[in-house]
Write a protein that holds these residues in place. Structure first.
Motif: not given
Length: 425
Positions: A306-321
């Motif tokens: 479901g919804a995620v906290d962008h500030e926590t999750i996105l830095p752990r990702c390679r890219a965002a679509v």
């Protein structure tokens, strides 16, 4: 201390800046009331603010037939009828709500979609009216009013297209605006262009130096407004999802997919394209459903949440679509990762174009997305050079703390000047 009414309508991306500003003004000792769509009042209240209903339920609206079908299919006549229906949706409800909300306000802060209502009510109440914009929506020489359809126009044609667009909108809405002015006992008629109103640009000047140079002090840039750590804790955005974090850490950094509050055409086809593209490129996929009804996936390399906290999750990702909303774009930029913007409409094509222009992403339309088109664009986004540029740009952006401080300072200064002027009259 002053009494502020923050009256905003739209999706969470439209309301979140109001929460950020309102919380800062309340912290400084002011009385703050936030008018928000009924479906987002709980979100506002969870941040510790006085939330009141303002306008229609935007969740129901975004999933309605007029948005999902009528506005995007059929001929020009059907699309025009759908546009007219959307334009008029909730006007009477918002006017009725504003009548109660605006009483006793020293200043009313609002967004672009509700300026036509907030402006006359502020004038009637003797209050200052200020706007917060999360994309350029005023005439200028560098950005087209139709960013999805026009690009690279000479400055004179950009300004001419703005004149035509503003004139058309004024022609369509001046009747109801003048009726509202008459009902409020105000003299005169609505002007074709807004008057001397502070219009705060709540996005980063590093992304649009030409606009900064052109608008100078008339429309000050403060940076993207983001929730603080304390606000995220209060609303439950940063709840520790240990299972999700464990999944991320157990393999290569995933690519994040999330389209916020946007209606996703053909959800099964879109998720199928994501899964197939991930397999072809050898990347894992983290899919956030947002407001869309996306189907589950049975794969060790794909996780649907479901919804995620962008500030926590996105830095752990390679890219965002993502869909290219200003808030999600800002979160990806601050995380230092590239973006593939799959836009639906509004200001989203502009943010996609900005990501491509600065070499930190690419842009395409969400409608018609296929495995092939997704693979082609992700190949660009996942290139090492794109990631390097995203990391460099992230270090140049105004921090959330500085952005909200700048914004609140401007609001206080303008309101104080207005109150001093009102006292002299």
């Amino acid at each position: 201390m002053s009494r502020f009414l923050l009256a905003f309508n739209g999706t969470r991306g439209d309301i979140q800046p109001a929460v950020v500003i309102g919380a800062e003004l309340a912290r400084r000792g002011h009385e703050v009331v936030v008018g928000a769509p009924p479906n987002l009042c709980e979100f506002v209240a969870s941040a510790g603010l006085d939330a009141r209903p303002f306008g229609y339920d935007t969740h129901a609206h975004m999933n309605s037939e007029v948005v999902r079908t009528k506005l995007r299919t059929g001929g020009p006549r059907q699309r025009w009828a759908a546009f007219t229906e959307i334009r008029d949706l909730g006007w009477a409800r918002a006017v009725s709500d504003m009548a109660g909300l605006s009483t006793g306000a020293d200043a009313i802060l609002t967004g672009f979609v509700t300026e036509q209502i907030a402006t006359p009510f502020a004038e009637s109440a003797g209050a200052e009216c200020l706007s917060v914009h999360h994309a350029p929506i005023r005439p200028n020489s560098t950005v087209s009013p139709v960013p999805a359809g026009l690009s690279g126009l000479p400055p004179v044609l950009n300004r001419a297209s703005w004149w035509a667009t503003d004139t058309a909108m004024w022609t369509l809405t001046r009747g109801r605006q003048n009726t509202l002015r008459h009902e409020l006992g105000l003299s005169g008629t609505v002007a074709r262009v807004p008057g001397d109103r502070l219009e705060i640009q709540a996005y980063d000047p590093a992304l649009c130096p030409e606009l900064v140079a052109e608008w100078a002090r008339a429309r000050p840039f403060v940076g993207f407004l983001g929730l603080s750590g304390e606000q995220r804790r209060r609303i439950g955005a940063d709840t520790d999802d240990s299972a999700l974090l464990d999944w991320i850490e157990q393999g290569s950094a995933p690519v994040y997919f999330g389209f916020g509050s946007m209606p996703v055409p053909d959800p099964v086809g879109v998720v199928g394209a994501i899964v197939a593209a991930g397999e072809r490129l050898g990347v894992r996929a983290l899919i956030s459903t947002g407001w869309a009804d996306l189907p589950p996936v049975e794969s060790a390399d794909v996780r649907v949440v479901g919804a995620v906290d962008h500030e926590t999750i996105l830095p752990r990702c390679r890219a965002a679509v993502h869909h290219g909303g200003a808030g999600t774009t800002a979160a990806a930029l601050r995380a230092g990762i590239p973006s593939l913007v799959c836009w639906v409409g509004s200001d989203q094509p502009y943010w996609g174009a900005q990501c491509a222009r600065h070499g930190v992403g690419a842009s395409m339309r969400l409608k018609g997305l296929t495995t092939e088109s997704l693979v082609a664009e992700l190949t660009t986004v996942l290139a090492p050079e794109c990631a390097r540029r995203a990391e460099v740009l992230a270090r140049q952006l105004i921090t959330p703390e500085e952005a909200v401080a700048r914004c609140a300072d401007l609001v206080e200064e303008r309101t104080d000047a207005h109150l001093r002027s009102r006292a002299r009259r």
